[in-house]
Structure formats: structure tokens, C-alpha cells
Design a protein around this motif. Structure first.
Motif, PDB file in Angstrom:
ATOM      1  N   ILE A 264       2.716   7.934 -16.537  1.00 55.10           N
ATOM      2  CA  ILE A 264       2.138   8.119 -17.880  1.00 55.10           C
ATOM      3  C   ILE A 264       1.621   6.784 -18.445  1.00 55.10           C
ATOM      4  O   ILE A 264       1.982   6.377 -19.529  1.00 55.10           O
ATOM      5  N   PHE A 265       0.772   6.139 -17.662  1.00 54.21           N
ATOM      6  CA  PHE A 265       0.108   4.914 -18.120  1.00 54.21           C
ATOM      7  C   PHE A 265      -1.276   5.279 -18.644  1.00 54.21           C
ATOM      8  O   PHE A 265      -2.155   5.675 -17.867  1.00 54.21           O
ATOM      9  N   SER A 266      -1.478   5.161 -19.935  1.00 53.03           N
ATOM     10  CA  SER A 266      -2.782   5.467 -20.527  1.00 53.03           C
ATOM     11  C   SER A 266      -3.669   4.215 -20.487  1.00 53.03           C
ATOM     12  O   SER A 266      -3.182   3.094 -20.345  1.00 53.03           O
ATOM     13  N   PRO A 267      -4.986   4.382 -20.644  1.00 52.59           N
ATOM     14  CA  PRO A 267      -5.879   3.213 -20.727  1.00 52.59           C
ATOM     15  C   PRO A 267      -5.480   2.260 -21.850  1.00 52.59           C
ATOM     16  O   PRO A 267      -5.607   1.037 -21.712  1.00 52.59           O
ATOM     17  N   GLN A 268      -4.999   2.809 -22.966  1.00 49.40           N
ATOM     18  CA  GLN A 268      -4.599   1.964 -24.087  1.00 49.40           C
ATOM     19  C   GLN A 268      -3.372   1.115 -23.720  1.00 49.40           C
ATOM     20  O   GLN A 268      -3.295  -0.075 -24.052  1.00 49.40           O
ATOM     21  N   LEU A 269      -2.421   1.735 -23.015  1.00 45.75           N
ATOM     22  CA  LEU A 269      -1.248   0.989 -22.571  1.00 45.75           C
ATOM     23  C   LEU A 269      -1.653  -0.083 -21.567  1.00 45.75           C
ATOM     24  O   LEU A 269      -1.168  -1.228 -21.624  1.00 45.75           O
ATOM     25  N   GLN A 270      -2.543   0.252 -20.668  1.00 50.14           N
ATOM     26  CA  GLN A 270      -3.000  -0.715 -19.676  1.00 50.14           C
ATOM     27  C   GLN A 270      -3.650  -1.925 -20.345  1.00 50.14           C
ATOM     28  O   GLN A 270      -3.430  -3.072 -19.932  1.00 50.14           O
ATOM     29  N   GLU A 271      -4.440  -1.662 -21.385  1.00 51.98           N
ATOM     30  CA  GLU A 271      -5.098  -2.767 -22.087  1.00 51.98           C
ATOM     31  C   GLU A 271      -4.076  -3.735 -22.669  1.00 51.98           C
ATOM     32  O   GLU A 271      -4.269  -4.965 -22.611  1.00 51.98           O
ATOM     33  N   THR A 272      -3.006  -3.199 -23.221  1.00 49.46           N
ATOM     34  CA  THR A 272      -1.969  -4.056 -23.795  1.00 49.46           C
ATOM     35  C   THR A 272      -1.255  -4.847 -22.704  1.00 49.46           C
ATOM     36  O   THR A 272      -0.992  -6.054 -22.851  1.00 49.46           O
ATOM     37  N   PHE A 290       8.608   9.233  -2.384  1.00 55.86           N
ATOM     38  CA  PHE A 290       7.267   9.805  -2.388  1.00 55.86           C
ATOM     39  C   PHE A 290       7.233  11.132  -1.625  1.00 55.86           C
ATOM     40  O   PHE A 290       6.165  11.717  -1.457  1.00 55.86           O
ATOM     41  N   THR A 291       8.397  11.575  -1.148  1.00 54.17           N
ATOM     42  CA  THR A 291       8.471  12.833  -0.402  1.00 54.17           C
ATOM     43  C   THR A 291       8.520  13.978  -1.398  1.00 54.17           C
ATOM     44  O   THR A 291       9.540  14.199  -2.065  1.00 54.17           O
ATOM     45  N   ASP A 292       7.438  14.728  -1.492  1.00 56.76           N
ATOM     46  CA  ASP A 292       7.266  15.688  -2.578  1.00 56.76           C
ATOM     47  C   ASP A 292       8.356  16.757  -2.611  1.00 56.76           C
ATOM     48  O   ASP A 292       8.913  17.048  -3.674  1.00 56.76           O
ATOM     49  N   HIS A 293       8.691  17.351  -1.457  1.00 54.60           N
ATOM     50  CA  HIS A 293       9.677  18.439  -1.478  1.00 54.60           C
ATOM     51  C   HIS A 293      11.066  17.920  -1.840  1.00 54.60           C
ATOM     52  O   HIS A 293      11.874  18.635  -2.429  1.00 54.60           O
ATOM     53  N   VAL A 294      11.359  16.670  -1.523  1.00 55.02           N
ATOM     54  CA  VAL A 294      12.641  16.077  -1.907  1.00 55.02           C
ATOM     55  C   VAL A 294      12.675  15.856  -3.416  1.00 55.02           C
ATOM     56  O   VAL A 294      13.675  16.154  -4.082  1.00 55.02           O
ATOM     57  N   ALA A 295      11.591  15.334  -3.973  1.00 56.45           N
ATOM     58  CA  ALA A 295      11.519  15.113  -5.418  1.00 56.45           C
ATOM     59  C   ALA A 295      11.689  16.432  -6.171  1.00 56.45           C
ATOM     60  O   ALA A 295      12.430  16.505  -7.161  1.00 56.45           O
ATOM     61  N   ARG A 296      11.004  17.477  -5.718  1.00 56.84           N
ATOM     62  CA  ARG A 296      11.132  18.780  -6.387  1.00 56.84           C
ATOM     63  C   ARG A 296      12.559  19.306  -6.290  1.00 56.84           C
ATOM     64  O   ARG A 296      13.082  19.897  -7.244  1.00 56.84           O
ATOM     65  N   ARG A 297      13.190  19.097  -5.161  1.00 58.69           N
ATOM     66  CA  ARG A 297      14.553  19.625  -4.952  1.00 58.69           C
ATOM     67  C   ARG A 297      15.532  19.039  -5.971  1.00 58.69           C
ATOM     68  O   ARG A 297      16.468  19.719  -6.404  1.00 58.69           O
ATOM     69  N   ILE A 298      15.358  17.798  -6.341  1.00 62.13           N
ATOM     70  CA  ILE A 298      16.308  17.148  -7.251  1.00 62.13           C
ATOM     71  C   ILE A 298      15.803  17.147  -8.691  1.00 62.13           C
ATOM     72  O   ILE A 298      16.342  16.437  -9.541  1.00 62.13           O
ATOM     73  N   GLY A 299      14.760  17.954  -8.979  1.00 60.00           N
ATOM     74  CA  GLY A 299      14.289  18.088 -10.353  1.00 60.00           C
ATOM     75  C   GLY A 299      13.524  16.904 -10.871  1.00 60.00           C
ATOM     76  O   GLY A 299      13.423  16.704 -12.090  1.00 60.00           O
ATOM     77  N   ARG A 300      12.953  16.109  -9.949  1.00 68.00           N
ATOM     78  CA  ARG A 300      12.236  14.906 -10.374  1.00 68.00           C
ATOM     79  C   ARG A 300      10.733  15.166 -10.414  1.00 68.00           C
ATOM     80  O   ARG A 300      10.150  15.575  -9.395  1.00 68.00           O
ATOM     81  N   PRO A 301      10.070  14.953 -11.551  1.00 70.52           N
ATOM     82  CA  PRO A 301       8.620  15.092 -11.580  1.00 70.52           C
ATOM     83  C   PRO A 301       7.989  14.101 -10.602  1.00 70.52           C
ATOM     84  O   PRO A 301       8.357  12.926 -10.590  1.00 70.52           O
ATOM     85  N   SER A 302       7.077  14.589  -9.776  1.00 70.70           N
ATOM     86  CA  SER A 302       6.498  13.725  -8.751  1.00 70.70           C
ATOM     87  C   SER A 302       4.979  13.792  -8.795  1.00 70.70           C
ATOM     88  O   SER A 302       4.387  14.875  -8.756  1.00 70.70           O
ATOM     89  N   ASN A 303       4.372  12.617  -8.884  1.00 68.45           N
ATOM     90  CA  ASN A 303       2.915  12.508  -8.839  1.00 68.45           C
ATOM     91  C   ASN A 303       2.587  11.228  -8.072  1.00 68.45           C
ATOM     92  O   ASN A 303       2.208  10.211  -8.659  1.00 68.45           O
ATOM     93  N   PRO A 304       2.779  11.269  -6.728  1.00 69.47           N
ATOM     94  CA  PRO A 304       2.614  10.046  -5.936  1.00 69.47           C
ATOM     95  C   PRO A 304       1.276   9.359  -6.142  1.00 69.47           C
ATOM     96  O   PRO A 304       1.216   8.123  -6.198  1.00 69.47           O
ATOM     97  N   HIS A 305       0.197  10.135  -6.252  1.00 65.54           N
ATOM     98  CA  HIS A 305      -1.121   9.521  -6.431  1.00 65.54           C
ATOM     99  C   HIS A 305      -1.169   8.690  -7.714  1.00 65.54           C
ATOM    100  O   HIS A 305      -1.624   7.532  -7.705  1.00 65.54           O
ATOM    101  N   LYS A 306      -0.699   9.272  -8.823  1.00 65.09           N
ATOM    102  CA  LYS A 306      -0.711   8.558 -10.093  1.00 65.09           C
ATOM    103  C   LYS A 306       0.239   7.368 -10.061  1.00 65.09           C
ATOM    104  O   LYS A 306      -0.073   6.290 -10.599  1.00 65.09           O
ATOM    105  N   GLU A 307       1.419   7.539  -9.433  1.00 61.72           N
ATOM    106  CA  GLU A 307       2.392   6.447  -9.375  1.00 61.72           C
ATOM    107  C   GLU A 307       1.851   5.264  -8.581  1.00 61.72           C
ATOM    108  O   GLU A 307       1.984   4.099  -8.999  1.00 61.72           O
ATOM    109  N   MET A 308       1.204   5.550  -7.453  1.00 67.66           N
ATOM    110  CA  MET A 308       0.636   4.461  -6.656  1.00 67.66           C
ATOM    111  C   MET A 308      -0.550   3.824  -7.372  1.00 67.66           C
ATOM    112  O   MET A 308      -0.745   2.599  -7.309  1.00 67.66           O
ATOM    113  N   GLU A 309      -1.310   4.623  -8.072  1.00 66.39           N
ATOM    114  CA  GLU A 309      -2.427   4.087  -8.871  1.00 66.39           C
ATOM    115  C   GLU A 309      -1.915   3.117  -9.931  1.00 66.39           C
ATOM    116  O   GLU A 309      -2.497   2.041 -10.149  1.00 66.39           O
TER     117      GLU A 309
END
Length: 465
Positions: A264-272, A290-309
């Protein structure tokens, strides 16, 4: 003689306990009769015992965490021997903190206590002490939900009603230690290995009073601020306001540490974030897997593309020191999938990668996977996983060993001249470094207490093979 003595065993001397200061600051008229006494984990036991006995408190409050649980138990046992000998009168022992808030009632440390506060204690502790010291009833106090045996279950503390305790940081704390602060409590996510998953409510301290306290701390000379917020950037506008506050007041040697959610990094946060100069900003991001099915199993929101970005943005467009976490031993994770997560994280270029081992904290819902995924844990703190159906004990032992040598060789920055040869550019590092870690363990017979010069010699020997 001290009426109330608040104490804990900190991981390091530079880590003052904000929890103890919060308790003392909210004791009302009892504050002046209360003393804080802090110890470090490596400090000799006899020193701790002697210091507490000298105070002869009527009430002894101890803050207990996963990493000081056993040390606190040993401390109480040593004190009991002294009290039994009549060296000092035995006080009323009250335990609190995240570890005992969910610990089994039959555990030895609970058995040693007279009372245990389960939940936030700023107001409940005052009401309890007032009742104990005046022999009056405290069971129906407003901050107490209910009492079961020696365990006191509390209501969440209204954050706009409490003194945040910052005024109790001493001159020594300010000048030589980390200044812990909190702008919010709680986390909205449900990662099953975390105690925050038990209550997904996020509460915020009123912003203007909080900033006034930060101003006061800066005026007193505080330079190293570490925010305890689990999700500092959950409210982007509020996060930016706090960061702007620090940007306007940065002085040489000052730095701030935030734990942020990388998705949840917005452009405004990045600017700061771009505006913080080198050395002034430290960001901790929990990747875990980054293993999607493992993240889902433990109730963790996973968005590897956004996280790596986000990680690449921090690497390429900010001067922040970035600390990223991975957890080994999650249910369904294999050695190969963990290696893939590590290698993907490495390509994003965080300053530090911390390899953690899954822990089954008392009360956390991660326990529901024990049977299906063959989860076997240590029975004593820190409750680390020993093996799973998809990751053997030898594999987890290798990762634990690798984690230690990664910290010594890579994270601490003492061998930067050797890293290009140890970790060649564009080559996935996990398997080569795992092999190196195996070699180092065989050469030293341990992964601790290794002199830096000796480690360098063996690394150069390894590279010259």
C-alpha cells in the motif's frame, strides 16, 4: 523500600521498555511511589536478583515477552530462594506482557505469579495496585473485563485517555538508547502466526498530542526513533503528516524507523520517502513468503508483484535502509519454494534480509495447521518450528544456520569486499550461500562467538578452493 517496582529483561541495554514507562505514567498518585528497574538479557542473574532485593517492593511487576520468558522465570526462581531465606519480604508478583497474555495457565511462569494481567494494562494495573495497597475490591474496576483465578482480562485501553509515558525517558535513555514510540496500535490483517490476528482493530493516538510529544523528545535530544506501529502506512495521509514532521526537524545523526506494509505505497507516500536524506530513514517490510498458496493458507494478504515493485522503488529511488523479513517453516512451504522466495527478494535489493523461523506464539491460530501439515514445534520459548510435512528437520536446521551466517556476513556489512565473489551478480544466492553456511558450520563447529578475523580467513579459504 519501594511500593511498586516495575521491571523487565530487555534484549539489549539500548532497548528501553516503553511498556514499563506507560504503566508508571498512568499510576496516578502511585507514580511517585513507583520505580522502574531494567536489565539486559546478558546481565548476570545475581546482579538482577541483588538489585530487586535491595528495593524490597510491596508489588513487583514484570513484563514478559517471548525472548525473555525463560530468563524471567529463572529470575523469579532465584528471587524465591532469597525470599525463602528471609533476605527480603516476598512482594505480590504481577506479570503482564504479550507472552503471558496467552500463555497456558499451567505453565511454570504463570504458576509463579500471584496475578497475571492479560491484555493492555495501563489503566487496569493502576486499579489493581490501588485495590491491593488499600485492601479494597478491584475485581469490578472499569478496565477489567473479568477475572478467572489469578488471570485478569482487561478491556482495550482508550488511547486518548492515557499518558504515553515519553516523559519518563531519562537523559541517559534519550542520549544513548533507542527511543520507542507508537502512533497506533493493532493491525487489520489476519496473518495466523501473529498475535495481532486475534484482534484486527487498529486504534490511533490523537495526532496533535502525539506530535507535541515528538517535539518534546527532539528538544530533549532524542535522535533514534523507532515506531512500534505494526502498519504505519495504513493511513497514508496520517503517515505522511508524521514523516513530514520529522523531515522538517531532521538534525545530523537523527533517524526514524517505520514498519510499513509494502502493498500500500501510494505515489504521495513515495514522494515523501524520496526526501529523506541518507542514513535518516529505516523501513522494515514483512514479506514472509512469495509463495501464494502458502500466504493464502495462513490468512496473509499476498501481492508479490506490488511488494517487489515497492522494494525496487525503495532501492532505486530512496536512500532508505530497507530491512525485509522472510519466515521459514510456514505450513506447506518447501525448501525449494522458500529458496525461490529468497531469490526473488534478493533481486529487489533490500539492505538487509532477515531469515526468521516460524514460531507458534501462544494463542495464535497458526496452531490449526499442526495436524494437516505435520507441524512440530519446540515446547519452550521461542516455540520455533522443528519440522513440517513439507520441510524436514535437517532442512530447517540448515536454514537456521544460514540465517545466522547471513546476518554475520551480509547484513552487518563487515565483508563488503568479499560479497561480489560470495554472491555474484545475477546469480541466485540461496543455494550457494546455503552450501557456504554448511561449510562454515563444519569448519567452526558453531555459528556464534566467531571472531571476525577468523571468519574472514575461512571465507577467503572457501573462495580460493
Amino acid at each position: 523500600m519501594t511500593t511498586i517496582l516495575l521491571t523487565t529483561i530487555n534484549a539489549k541495554w539500548i532497548h528501553p521498555s516503553l511498556a514499563l514507562r506507560l504503566l508508571k505514567a498512568n499510576l496516578g498518585t502511585l507514580e511517585e511511589k513507583t520505580k522502574i528497574l531494567e536489565f539486559a538479557i546478558r546481565q548476570p542473574l545475581e546482579d538482577k536478583v541483588r538489585a530487586i532485593l535491595q528495593e524490597r517492593p510491596r508489588i513487583l511487576g514484570l513484563s514478559v515477552y517471548i525472548w525473555n520468558h525463560l530468563a524471567t522465570l529463572r529470575l523469579i526462581e532465584a528471587l524465591e530462594e532469597a525470599w525463602a531465606q528471609g533476605i527480603a519480604p516476598r512482594p505480590i508478583i504481577i506479570l503482564g506482557g504479550p507472552e503471558v497474555s496467552f500463555c497456558d495457565d499451567r505453565s511454570p511462569i504463570i504458576q509463579k505469579a500471584d496475578l497475571v494481567i492479560r491484555g493492555e494494562g495501563e489503566l487496569a494495573f493502576r486499579e489493581l495496585c490501588e485495590g491491593l495497597l488499600t485492601d479494597s475490591s478491584w475485581e469490578q474496576s472499569p478496565s477489567i473485563r473479568h477475572v478467572a483465578g489469578k488471570c485478569i482480562y482487561t478491556h482495550p485501553t482508550p488511547l486518548d485517555t492515557i499518558d504515553p509515558g515519553y516523559r519518563l525517558y531519562t537523559k541517559e535513555d534519550i542520549s544513548q538508547k533507542i527511543t520507542y514510540v507508537e502512533a497506533s496500535r493493532g493491525c487489520p490483517f489476519g496473518c495466523e502466526f501473529c498475535l495481532s490476528s486475534l484482534d484486527r482493530t487498529v486504534r490511533e493516538f490523537p495526532l496533535e498530542p502525539f506530535l507535541s510529544w515528538m517535539e518534546h523528545l527532539i528538544q530533549r535530544g532524542a535522535k533514534t526513533f523507532k515506531f512500534l506501529d505494526r502498519t504505519f502506512n495504513l493511513d497514508i495521509d496520517r503517515a505522511r503528516r508524521i514523516m513530514e514532521f520529522f523531515l522538517e526537524r531532521l538534525q545530523p545523526g537523527m533517524n526514524v524507523h517505520f514498519e510499513m506494509v509494502p502493498s500500500i505505497f501510494s505515489p504521495q507516500l513515495q514522494e515523501t520517502l524520496r526526501r529523506f536524506p541518507s542514513g535518516s530513514l529505516r523501513i522494515e517490510v514483512g514479506i514472509q513468503t512469495f509463495t501464494d498458496h502458502v500466504a493464502r493458507r495462513i490468512g496473509r494478504p499476498s501481492n508479490p508483484h506490488k511488494e517487489m515493485e515497492t522494494l525496487r522503488f525503495l532501492r532505486d529511488q530512496t536512500k532508505a535502509i530497507v530491512h525485509a523479513d522472510l519466515i521459514a517453516g510456514l505450513p506447506g512451504e518447501t525448501l525449494e519454494s522458500f529458496a525461490d522466495s529468497f531469490n526473488q527478494l534478493w533481486t529487489c535489493g533490500p539492505t538487509e534480509i532477515q531469515l526468521g523461523i516460524l514460531k507458534k506464539l501462544p494463542g495464535t491460530p497458526i496452531a490449526r495447521h499442526d495436524t494437516e501439515w505435520g507441524m512440530v514445534y519446540e515446547s519452550n520459548p521461542p516455540y520455533e518450528v522443528l519440522e513440517t510435512r513439507t520441510m524436514s528437520k535437517p532442512s530447517l536446521d540448515r536454514i537456521k544456520n544460514m540465517a545466522r551466517f547471513w546476518e554475520l556476513i551480509v547484513n552487518r556489512g563487515h565483508f563488503e569486499d568479499l560479497l561480489p565473489r560470495l554472491l555474484p551478480e545475477k546469480e541466485p544466492p540461496f543455494w550457494p550461500f546455503l552450501e557456504l553456511s554448511d561449510y562454515l558450520l563444519s569448519r567452526f563447529g558453531r555459528n556464534w562467538g566467531i571472531e571476525r578475523r577468523a571468519l574472514r580467513e575461512v571465507l577467503e579459504e572457501y573462495l580460493s578452493r
